[in-house]
Enzyme design. Structure first.
Site, PDB file in Angstrom:
ATOM      1  N   GLY A  45       0.834  -1.196   0.000  1.00  0.00           N
ATOM      2  CA  GLY A  45       0.000   0.000   0.000  1.00  0.00           C
ATOM      3  C   GLY A  45       0.866   1.242   0.000  1.00  0.00           C
ATOM      4  N   GLN A  50       3.107   9.831   1.221  1.00  0.00           N
ATOM      5  CA  GLN A  50       4.396   9.124   1.199  1.00  0.00           C
ATOM      6  C   GLN A  50       5.226   9.442  -0.044  1.00  0.00           C
ATOM      7  OE1 GLN A  50       2.405   5.135   2.160  1.00  0.00           O
ATOM      8  NE2 GLN A  50       4.369   4.991   3.226  1.00  0.00           N
ATOM      9  N   CYS A 100       6.161  -0.101   7.203  1.00  0.00           N
ATOM     10  CA  CYS A 100       5.731   1.044   6.402  1.00  0.00           C
ATOM     11  C   CYS A 100       6.909   1.496   5.555  1.00  0.00           C
ATOM     12  CB  CYS A 100       5.287   2.166   7.337  1.00  0.00           C
ATOM     13  SG  CYS A 100       4.770   3.654   6.476  1.00  0.00           S
ATOM     14  N   LEU A 101       6.650   1.789   4.282  1.00  0.00           N
ATOM     15  CA  LEU A 101       7.735   2.218   3.391  1.00  0.00           C
ATOM     16  C   LEU A 101       8.378   3.513   3.884  1.00  0.00           C
ATOM     17  CD1 LEU A 101       6.105   1.442  -0.082  1.00  0.00           C
ATOM     18  CD2 LEU A 101       7.861   0.113   1.107  1.00  0.00           C
ATOM     19  N   HIS A 142      -4.256   1.206   7.851  1.00  0.00           N
ATOM     20  CA  HIS A 142      -2.884   1.703   7.836  1.00  0.00           C
ATOM     21  C   HIS A 142      -2.738   2.850   6.818  1.00  0.00           C
ATOM     22  CE1 HIS A 142       1.660   1.063   7.875  1.00  0.00           C
ATOM     23  NE2 HIS A 142       1.467   1.875   6.844  1.00  0.00           N
ATOM     24  N   GLU A 143      -3.232   2.616   5.605  1.00  0.00           N
ATOM     25  CA  GLU A 143      -3.054   3.611   4.542  1.00  0.00           C
ATOM     26  C   GLU A 143      -3.897   4.863   4.773  1.00  0.00           C
ATOM     27  OE1 GLU A 143      -0.610   3.317   2.631  1.00  0.00           O
ATOM     28  OE2 GLU A 143      -0.227   1.225   3.122  1.00  0.00           O
ATOM     29  N   HIS A 146      -2.518   7.433   7.067  1.00  0.00           N
ATOM     30  CA  HIS A 146      -1.543   8.351   6.487  1.00  0.00           C
ATOM     31  C   HIS A 146      -2.218   9.652   6.038  1.00  0.00           C
ATOM     32  CE1 HIS A 146       2.278   6.245   6.354  1.00  0.00           C
ATOM     33  NE2 HIS A 146       1.734   5.160   5.827  1.00  0.00           N
TER      34      HIS A 146
HETATM   35 ZN    ZN Z   1       2.653   3.303   5.803  1.00  0.00          ZN
END
Ligand code: ZN
Length: 187
Positions: A45, A50, A100-101, A142-143, A146
């Site tokens: 995701g 991000q 998480c990236l 999670h996404e 953000h």
């Molecule tokens: Zn993340």
């Protein structure tokens, strides 16, 4: 085009993202770039903050998990202006490790509800309003977090947070390695 991933410390990750309209410039290209970036970084995701944009846009690719979770075969979707309307309070909560990236090298257990009511628009701006459960509900939470300036480390215990303080500091300083391109806040 592969875009650099903004990492922990970048102010955009703490901003409230804004809704977009169908006339958002080059939206199709942006979504294609986000999918490409996600694949390149082996993620499942990616939220627009991000990649440095404070807009309500998320792409999720669960096809990569379909060997273990066949129900997600070919699941690749973009979510525009998504919101969680409610959490199913009767559903059990589940604890799972997340990464998480934007937080390379950090993996922590996060407890979340297993069933949520969401609304969003797809790539063609068709409206959807549905209940979601299982792994997708976890990834969406999670996404979509953000988009409200939240990250999963905000949802771990103060003790765990304390234990990863050094790792977070290293992220701020750009002292980390990962396999994809990142954009660290220059102090
Ligand atoms: Zn993340």
């Amino acid at each position: 085009m592969i875009l650099p991933i903004y990492t922990y410390g970048q102010p955009v990750l703490r901003k409230e993202a804004k809704d977009i309209t169908p006339d958002y410039p080059e939206l199709k290209t942006l979504i294609a770039n986000m999918y490409e970036t996600l694949t390149e970084s082996d993620g499942i995701g990616l939220a627009a903050p991000q990649i440095g944009l404070d807009i309500r846009l998320v792409v999720i690719d669960l096809d990569v998990l379909s060997e273990d979770l066949p129900e997600y075969k070919d699941f690749r979707h973009a979510f525009i202006n998504p919101y969680i309307l409610e959490y199913d309070e009767d559903s059990k909560k589940e604890t799972m490790e997340e990464g998480c990236l934007s937080l390379p090298g950090i993996h922590e257990s996060v407890t979340r509800p297993t069933r949520i009511h969401v609304k969003y628009m797809d790539e063609d701006f068709n409206e959807h309003d549905e209940w979601v459960d299982g792994y997708l509900a976890r990834v969406m939470q999670h996404e979509f977090d953000h988009l409200g300036g939240k990250m999963f480390i905000d949802r771990i215990s103060p003790m765990r947070r304390q234990l990863i303080r050094g790792k977070l500091k290293n992220l701020l300083l750009g002292r980390f390695r990962c396999s994809y391109r990142t954009k660290v806040l220059k102090k």
